[in-house]
Design a protein around this motif. Structure first.
Motif, short mmCIF file in Angstrom:
data_model
loop_
_atom_site.label_atom_id
_atom_site.label_comp_id
_atom_site.label_asym_id
_atom_site.label_seq_id
_atom_site.Cartn_x
_atom_site.Cartn_y
_atom_site.Cartn_z
N THR A 205 10.17 4.27 -2.38
CA THR A 205 11.44 5.00 -2.51
C THR A 205 12.56 4.34 -1.71
N LYS A 206 12.38 3.04 -1.43
CA LYS A 206 13.35 2.33 -0.58
C LYS A 206 14.75 2.29 -1.18
N SER A 207 14.84 2.37 -2.50
CA SER A 207 16.16 2.22 -3.12
C SER A 207 16.75 3.55 -3.57
N PHE B 245 4.92 2.04 5.87
CA PHE B 245 5.94 1.03 6.11
C PHE B 245 5.52 -0.26 5.43
N ILE B 246 6.35 -0.73 4.47
CA ILE B 246 5.92 -1.85 3.62
C ILE B 246 6.80 -3.10 3.77
N GLY B 247 7.76 -3.07 4.66
CA GLY B 247 8.67 -4.23 4.73
C GLY B 247 8.55 -4.98 6.03
N LEU C 18 -5.98 -5.78 3.67
CA LEU C 18 -5.03 -6.87 3.50
C LEU C 18 -4.00 -6.45 2.45
N MET C 19 -2.80 -6.98 2.61
CA MET C 19 -1.70 -6.68 1.69
C MET C 19 -1.07 -7.98 1.22
N THR C 20 -0.61 -8.00 -0.04
CA THR C 20 0.17 -9.14 -0.48
C THR C 20 1.21 -8.73 -1.52
N MET C 21 2.20 -9.59 -1.67
CA MET C 21 3.16 -9.50 -2.77
C MET C 21 2.91 -10.72 -3.65
N ALA C 22 2.60 -10.49 -4.91
CA ALA C 22 2.33 -11.60 -5.82
C ALA C 22 3.64 -12.30 -6.17
N GLY D 60 -0.13 -4.93 -5.89
CA GLY D 60 0.30 -4.40 -7.18
C GLY D 60 1.63 -3.70 -7.05
N MET D 61 2.63 -4.17 -7.82
CA MET D 61 3.97 -3.59 -7.87
C MET D 61 4.29 -3.32 -9.34
N SER D 62 5.51 -2.89 -9.62
CA SER D 62 5.85 -2.51 -11.00
C SER D 62 5.46 -3.57 -12.02
N VAL E 192 -1.59 0.77 -4.60
CA VAL E 192 -0.53 0.06 -5.32
C VAL E 192 0.81 0.60 -4.82
N ARG E 193 1.80 -0.30 -4.75
CA ARG E 193 3.13 0.08 -4.22
C ARG E 193 4.13 -0.08 -5.35
N ILE E 194 4.54 1.05 -5.92
CA ILE E 194 5.33 0.99 -7.15
C ILE E 194 6.67 1.68 -6.97
N GLY E 195 7.73 0.92 -7.23
CA GLY E 195 9.08 1.45 -7.10
C GLY E 195 9.76 1.58 -8.44
N THR E 196 10.27 0.45 -8.92
CA THR E 196 11.15 0.42 -10.08
C THR E 196 10.71 1.31 -11.25
N VAL E 197 9.49 1.17 -11.71
CA VAL E 197 9.10 1.91 -12.91
C VAL E 197 8.93 3.41 -12.67
#
Ligand SMILES: *Cc1c(COP(=O)(O)O)cnc(C)c1O
Length: 217
Positions: A29-31, A71-73, A150-154, A193-195, A209-214
């Protein structure tokens, strides 16, 4: 589409790609403001992802007390104190100075994910995969830190093979840490996993999974 439709659509796609585990959906919900976050809450979402302390604290202050905040950033060391009592988990542990500050400011054991740079892009934060085990061993000195995964951004790509390969590498790294059976680092979880890529991440074993946009568009 409405927020309600978005949540239902994401949940149904998640179910369709699920393997052994049912991943937790973190709504990023960052945006968006509190109104949208509350609309997601009404739809049953309890886990929220934020990447700025101010935006996180604003929502903590007004949302129901069973909402959990992740906290994801990139977390600046000097901001740890503001958020530490309000986070369910920190997904972006990427340096010892941050671990040390979390340890110093926390009055409880804090669940953390080590962020891994699987894309090879310099601009992406996180440790290189071969740095993960030495880093985790170093974190043993901090009694208020528990490394749960562990966490990653693809990388931002539509190419499925690249995404799948990225998520597999994170899973293999997670399995290696888990096999060490560190008391301070059970490392059972995978935040990925993101949008753009969450169905593939789920197939490859994501537990968060961390989902924003969709969800919020
Ligand atoms: C913004 C963000 C997300 C969500 O990304 P979307 O593409 O909007 O789903 C997930 N994780 C992190 C670390 C982010 O910064």
């Amino acid at each position: 589409m409405s927020i309600s439709d978005n949540v239902r659509q994401v949940q149904s796609i998640m179910s369709a790609h699920e393997r052994e585990t049912k991943p937790t959906l973190i709504a990023v919900t960052k945006s968006v403001g509190v109104d949208v976050a509350n609309a997601l809450y009404v739809e049953g979402i309890r886990d929220f992802g934020e990447n700025r302390p101010d935006s996180l604290l604003e929502k903590v202050g007004v949302m129901p007390t069973d909402a959990r905040f992740h906290f994801i950033g990139t977390l600046q060391t000097r901001k740890v104190r503001q958020i530490i009592d309000h986070v369910a988990a920190i997904h972006s542990l990427d340096r010892l100075s941050l671990a040390s500050e979390i340890d110093k400011r926390a009055n409880r054991v804090v669940d953390c994910f080590v962020q891994v740079n699987t894309s090879g892009e310099d601009s992406k934060h996180g440790l290189e995969i071969e740095e993960v085990i030495p880093f985790i061993e170093n974190c043993k000195q901090y009694s208020h830190i528990r490394i749960i995964g562990l966490m990653t951004m693809a990388p931002l790509t539509e190419e499925e093979s690249i995404l799948r390969d990225t998520f597999r590498r994170l899973r293999v790294a997670r399995d290696e840490v888990m096999a060490k059976a560190y008391e301070h680092a059970p490392c059972t979880e995978l935040s990925m996993g993101m949008s753009n890529d969450y169905p593939i991440a789920i197939e490859e074993g994501a537990s968060f999974v961390r989902i924003g946009t969709v969800l919020v568009q």
